[in-house]
Design a protein around this motif. Structure first.
Motif, PDB file in Angstrom:
ATOM      1  N   ILE A 158      16.405   5.826 -38.810  1.00 19.37           N
ATOM      2  CA  ILE A 158      16.011   7.120 -39.377  1.00 19.37           C
ATOM      3  C   ILE A 158      14.501   7.197 -39.531  1.00 19.37           C
ATOM      4  O   ILE A 158      13.888   8.248 -39.317  1.00 19.37           O
ATOM      5  CB  ILE A 158      16.697   7.343 -40.743  1.00 19.37           C
ATOM      6  N   PHE A 159      13.897   6.070 -39.888  1.00 15.37           N
ATOM      7  CA  PHE A 159      12.437   6.046 -40.053  1.00 15.37           C
ATOM      8  C   PHE A 159      11.767   6.418 -38.729  1.00 15.37           C
ATOM      9  O   PHE A 159      12.182   5.947 -37.668  1.00 15.37           O
ATOM     10  CB  PHE A 159      11.990   4.650 -40.489  1.00 15.37           C
ATOM     11  N   PRO A 160      10.721   7.256 -38.773  1.00 16.47           N
ATOM     12  CA  PRO A 160      10.013   7.620 -37.527  1.00 16.47           C
ATOM     13  C   PRO A 160       9.225   6.435 -36.988  1.00 16.47           C
ATOM     14  O   PRO A 160       8.024   6.289 -37.225  1.00 16.47           O
ATOM     15  CB  PRO A 160       9.101   8.774 -37.974  1.00 16.47           C
ATOM     16  N   LEU A 161       9.916   5.578 -36.238  1.00 20.46           N
ATOM     17  CA  LEU A 161       9.315   4.333 -35.774  1.00 20.46           C
ATOM     18  C   LEU A 161       8.115   4.545 -34.864  1.00 20.46           C
ATOM     19  O   LEU A 161       7.248   3.681 -34.749  1.00 20.46           O
ATOM     20  CB  LEU A 161      10.371   3.489 -35.045  1.00 20.46           C
ATOM     21  N   GLU A 162       8.074   5.702 -34.196  1.00 18.72           N
ATOM     22  CA  GLU A 162       6.974   5.948 -33.265  1.00 18.72           C
ATOM     23  C   GLU A 162       5.624   5.997 -33.980  1.00 18.72           C
ATOM     24  O   GLU A 162       4.575   5.862 -33.347  1.00 18.72           O
ATOM     25  CB  GLU A 162       7.203   7.248 -32.495  1.00 18.72           C
ATOM     26  N   SER A 163       5.661   6.181 -35.303  1.00 16.24           N
ATOM     27  CA  SER A 163       4.409   6.224 -36.057  1.00 16.24           C
ATOM     28  C   SER A 163       3.954   4.841 -36.504  1.00 16.24           C
ATOM     29  O   SER A 163       2.910   4.709 -37.138  1.00 16.24           O
ATOM     30  CB  SER A 163       4.578   7.121 -37.297  1.00 16.24           C
ATOM     31  N   LEU A 164       4.744   3.804 -36.196  1.00 15.39           N
ATOM     32  CA  LEU A 164       4.419   2.443 -36.622  1.00 15.39           C
ATOM     33  C   LEU A 164       3.840   1.635 -35.470  1.00 15.39           C
ATOM     34  O   LEU A 164       4.271   1.780 -34.324  1.00 15.39           O
ATOM     35  CB  LEU A 164       5.669   1.723 -37.131  1.00 15.39           C
ATOM     36  N   PRO A 165       2.862   0.748 -35.768  1.00 15.21           N
ATOM     37  CA  PRO A 165       2.437  -0.206 -34.735  1.00 15.21           C
ATOM     38  C   PRO A 165       3.549  -1.223 -34.507  1.00 15.21           C
ATOM     39  O   PRO A 165       4.231  -1.649 -35.443  1.00 15.21           O
ATOM     40  CB  PRO A 165       1.190  -0.867 -35.354  1.00 15.21           C
ATOM     41  N   GLY A 166       3.735  -1.606 -33.262  1.00  5.93           N
ATOM     42  CA  GLY A 166       4.808  -2.551 -32.960  1.00  5.93           C
ATOM     43  C   GLY A 166       6.179  -1.946 -33.134  1.00  5.93           C
ATOM     44  O   GLY A 166       7.127  -2.629 -33.540  1.00  5.93           O
ATOM     45  N   ALA A 168       8.352  -1.094 -31.019  1.00  7.27           N
ATOM     46  CA  ALA A 168       9.381  -1.658 -30.142  1.00  7.27           C
ATOM     47  C   ALA A 168      10.110  -2.820 -30.819  1.00  7.27           C
ATOM     48  O   ALA A 168      11.316  -2.993 -30.641  1.00  7.27           O
ATOM     49  CB  ALA A 168       8.761  -2.108 -28.822  1.00  7.27           C
ATOM     50  N   VAL A 169       9.379  -3.608 -31.604  1.00 10.43           N
ATOM     51  CA  VAL A 169      10.001  -4.743 -32.305  1.00 10.43           C
ATOM     52  C   VAL A 169      10.998  -4.235 -33.336  1.00 10.43           C
ATOM     53  O   VAL A 169      12.123  -4.738 -33.443  1.00 10.43           O
ATOM     54  CB  VAL A 169       8.927  -5.617 -32.979  1.00 10.43           C
ATOM     55  N   TRP A 170      10.584  -3.238 -34.116  1.00  9.83           N
ATOM     56  CA  TRP A 170      11.483  -2.671 -35.118  1.00  9.83           C
ATOM     57  C   TRP A 170      12.710  -2.034 -34.468  1.00  9.83           C
ATOM     58  O   TRP A 170      13.827  -2.162 -34.971  1.00  9.83           O
ATOM     59  CB  TRP A 170      10.745  -1.624 -35.949  1.00  9.83           C
ATOM     60  N   LEU A 171      12.498  -1.346 -33.361  1.00 10.78           N
ATOM     61  CA  LEU A 171      13.607  -0.693 -32.675  1.00 10.78           C
ATOM     62  C   LEU A 171      14.596  -1.734 -32.144  1.00 10.78           C
ATOM     63  O   LEU A 171      15.813  -1.560 -32.258  1.00 10.78           O
ATOM     64  CB  LEU A 171      13.071   0.166 -31.534  1.00 10.78           C
ATOM     65  N   THR A 172      14.075  -2.829 -31.592  1.00 11.27           N
ATOM     66  CA  THR A 172      14.949  -3.893 -31.099  1.00 11.27           C
ATOM     67  C   THR A 172      15.752  -4.508 -32.240  1.00 11.27           C
ATOM     68  O   THR A 172      16.962  -4.749 -32.109  1.00 11.27           O
ATOM     69  CB  THR A 172      14.120  -4.992 -30.407  1.00 11.27           C
ATOM     70  N   ALA A 173      15.096  -4.752 -33.373  1.00 12.56           N
ATOM     71  CA  ALA A 173      15.788  -5.315 -34.533  1.00 12.56           C
ATOM     72  C   ALA A 173      16.898  -4.379 -35.013  1.00 12.56           C
ATOM     73  O   ALA A 173      18.006  -4.819 -35.351  1.00 12.56           O
ATOM     74  CB  ALA A 173      14.795  -5.573 -35.663  1.00 12.56           C
ATOM     75  N   ALA A 174      16.608  -3.080 -35.017  1.00 13.76           N
ATOM     76  CA  ALA A 174      17.614  -2.109 -35.460  1.00 13.76           C
ATOM     77  C   ALA A 174      18.813  -2.095 -34.528  1.00 13.76           C
ATOM     78  O   ALA A 174      19.966  -2.032 -34.981  1.00 13.76           O
ATOM     79  CB  ALA A 174      16.988  -0.718 -35.537  1.00 13.76           C
TER      80      ALA A 174
END
Length: 219
Positions: A158-166, A168-174
């Motif tokens: 749900i968090f707008p991951l595109e606004s975070l550095p890295g 791709a890592v968070w998306l993979t973990a999710a």
């Protein structure tokens, strides 16, 4: 001379069942009202405005916090009710289902994942109502683990991951957490089916029916 009859001895009566109108159940109902609010925020402006996404995450977080609170309150206050046992997991399923559907509409979660999870959740809910005449099936440890995995994975997505550095890592973990949740979801669904059949076969209602049939067959 006979003494007038007084009030019945309350000590002879069994313990009164807790009222369904209590704080834990109010929190459960509150979560139901949060579902449409969360859905609107998640999908507002196509689901790609980070402000709305953060607001949706906040509502989702409030719902999940109340989910952890209401059960503890009910047990601590001895206010566990059949309504709470049934409504509490349904409220969780409604919120998580709305989240998965919304994330699939936005294009973050594949539709097949959402469909598999929702089919399991709806199936277990229907199964609970089918066997409710035989007894209430509370959530087990596997179901709680499934909820935790789904909650963490969905919360990250749900968090707008595109606004975070890295990001791709968070998306993979999710996605790893979501895959684990998917496996636990299917396994616990099969386990609930087995438990429901066992409950139906061993309940007092089934035993009474079998006894009545035996009596009816006797000459």
């Amino acid at each position: 001379m006979s003494t007038p009859a007084g009030p019945p001895d309350q000590r002879s009566a069994g313990p009164l069942a807790p009222s369904a109108w209590n704080l834990p159940n109010y929190l459960t109902v509150f979560r139901f009202f949060l579902v449409p609010v969360f859905g609107w925020l998640l999908l507002a402006e196509g689901g790609h405005v980070w402000g709305y996404r953060l607001a949706a995450l906040a509502v989702f977080g409030v719902a999940m916090v109340t989910d952890s609170i209401d059960g503890d309150l009910a047990r601590r206050r001895k206010q566990v009710t059949d309504f709470g046992k049934v409504a509490d997991p349904i409220a969780d399923k409604a919120m998580l289902g709305m989240a998965l559907i919304g994330l699939s509409i936005i294009g973050i979660v594949p539709w097949w994942v959402t469909v598999v999870i929702l089919v399991r959740e709806v199936g277990v809910t229907v199964m609970r109502f089918v066997v409710i005449r035989h007894g209430v099936m509370p959530a087990g440890r596997g179901g709680k683990l499934k909820t935790v995995l789904q909650t963490v994975a969905v919360g990250i997505l749900i968090f707008p991951l595109e606004s975070l550095p890295g990001s791709a890592v968070w998306l993979t973990a999710a996605y790893v957490l979501l895959a684990a949740a998917l496996v636990v979801t299917v396994v616990t669904g099969v386990d609930y089916l087995i438990k429901a059949r066992r409950l139906r076969a061993t309940s007092a209602r089934t035993a009474a029916r079998k006894a009545a049939r035996r009596v009816a067959r006797e000459p």
